[in-house]
Design an enzyme around this catalytic site. Structure first.
Site, PDB file in Angstrom:
ATOM      1  CE  LYS A  27       8.030  -2.200   5.685  1.00 29.49           C
ATOM      2  NZ  LYS A  27       6.664  -1.662   5.811  1.00 29.49           N
ATOM      3  CB  SER A  83       7.274   1.023   8.873  1.00 28.51           C
ATOM      4  OG  SER A  83       6.692   0.938   7.598  1.00 28.51           O
TER       5      SER A  83
END
Length: 206
Positions: free
Chosen positions: A160, A123
């Site tokens: 993230k 991701s």
């Protein structure tokens, strides 16, 4: 007479002008624990604490473990632990065991507490790939746009980019195929969402 490990720890702390409380806060133990270490009770010291203490005291970890009796003060770098894999995708519980060690410059080590985390998933591709190690400085707050390690639900860790909003935060992937995850201020408190640290360096693996 050769110095004991406890004597080395105490003398090095004093030499650097640090108190037992300062050491305790940075290693995340009680002041009494540091006192016991300096009194010779180091048998149950975890490897993560050994690595953190060595970094703070600017010592080779081998001095504290006793594995390297010839070890001296590290001249330019210290070792930090690489902890269990952290997903860069759908979060799952982070494994807290030490799987490896990485070296960071002594100048960096003096600025805070650092650890490594191994990434799993794509991701954060193409910048951060599966199997890469990120170097993280522990800190509870970061600027918007920074890449961080975040705990979700108290036991799930994810890597993230964090974007701050007036009513919450978004956890954003580099990979556009992954949708941002938005959390309201209420969810941040309830779940909770906790910033563990800022990613300050990438160690790519081949």
């Amino acid at each position: 007479m050769d110095k004991t490990v406890s004597q080395i720890i105490k003398e090095r702390r004093i030499e650097l002008g640090l108190t037992q409380l300062q050491i305790a806060n940075r290693v995340e133990v009680s002041e009494g624990t540091v006192s016991r270490w300096e009194s010779g009770n180091i048998a149950n010291m975890g490897r993560d604490k050994i690595a953190a203490l060595a970094a703070i005291l600017e010592l080779n970890p081998g001095i504290i473990t006793g594995w390297d009796e010839e070890a001296t003060i590290a001249p330019s770098a210290v070792k930090i632990p690489v902890l269990g894999r952290v997903p860069a995708g759908i979060p799952f519980a982070a494994i807290e065991s030490i799987i490896d060690y990485e070296e960071i410059p002594i100048e960096m080590a003096r600025t805070g507490e650092f650890f490594g985390l191994q990434i799993k998933g794509d991701s954060m591709a193409p910048r951060i790939l599966d199997g890469d190690v990120v170097i993280v400085r522990k800190q509870p707050n970061i600027e918007t746009g920074d890449i961080a390690i975040i705990m979700v639900n108290g036991d799930d860790a994810t890597c993230k980019r964090v974007m701050h909003h007036e009513n919450g935060i978004s956890l954003v992937s580099n990979n556009p195929t992954f949708q941002p995850r938005f959390f309201t201020a209420q969810e941040i408190e309830k779940l909770p969402i906790q910033i563990i640290g800022k990613v300050v360096e990438l160690r790519g693996k081949f």
